[in-house]
Design an enzyme around this catalytic site. Sequence first.
Site: not given
Length: 334
Positions: A193, A221-224, A244-245, A247
Amino acid sequence: MSDLKRRTFFKLGLAGAALSIFKPSRAGELLEESTMRVQRSEPIVISTWKHGLEANDEAWKVISSGGAALDAVENGVKVTEADITNRSVGIGGRPDSDGHVTLDACIMDHNSKCGAVACLEGIDHPISVARKVMEETPHVMLVGDGAREFALEKGFNKTKTPLKEVKKDWKDWKKEEKDKLKNPIINHENHDTIGMLALDTNGNLSGSCTTSGWGYKLPGRVGDSPIIGAGLFVDNEIGAACATGMGEAVIRIAGSHTVVELMRQGNSPQKACEIAVERIIEKHDDLMGLQVGFLALDKFGNVGAHSVYYGFNYAAHTEDGNNLIDASFDRNWD
């Protein structure tokens, strides 16, 4: 006693009363940490990872000319979004397991206004679409086809993804990794990110976050990164943070909001990031490949950064220059 001394005494008294709700030993730590903060008026821009250096340079053009932090964090990360060699942000990003490159982004200003997009396909600057959501709709987040239609209505350019070389990599992966199609494996090489935080000459904070997400992720899929409070949070009274990383791990603890709230309790940005990482570790039995890093900036321009594993770094641009700095970490990779 002068009026200034009375005001200072009163403020310290309030601080002591507030800290009394903590255990005595903890209250002492918080008070000591809060008094160690350095107040400054100089602007600063910070962002995650090495690609933040180039992004910072663009953001600094805005900040150094007296511009707003909000414009800086948008313009800065657009550099990374446009970098076709970057495989974790923007149009050069890796696709999901079906071959679709879906982009996520969010932005937040000093007035707590915010906007976000998720699963946006075929648009070159998701961070600018997120800002349009913030400024020209009553909503905070648009996703999928709705986000794309909104972007096109607002005049954003279409772009074809994945890039030719990225598509080839995806086809090779699909042949070699058939067993992972339903359960993709995450590691510290296949996702990333750019999160950016800025403090301008008016003392206002803003932040942005943008990504193409987890390489070869499950469709949808959706992360943070596009989630306010997870990938990014700004409170102009206290500070700002981004993550970052992995999510999913960040979402589980509302990571960036947690960091800012820890600063509100009196922790320095560095200590707040460390506590948030400790919480990530406590919430997961299996830390194999689970990298998460937090980056924080308080109202006075103090910076903190910490990650689960070794390897996280960030770029910091001040009047003294633009530098890449290694973050502290909890453990080494085995």
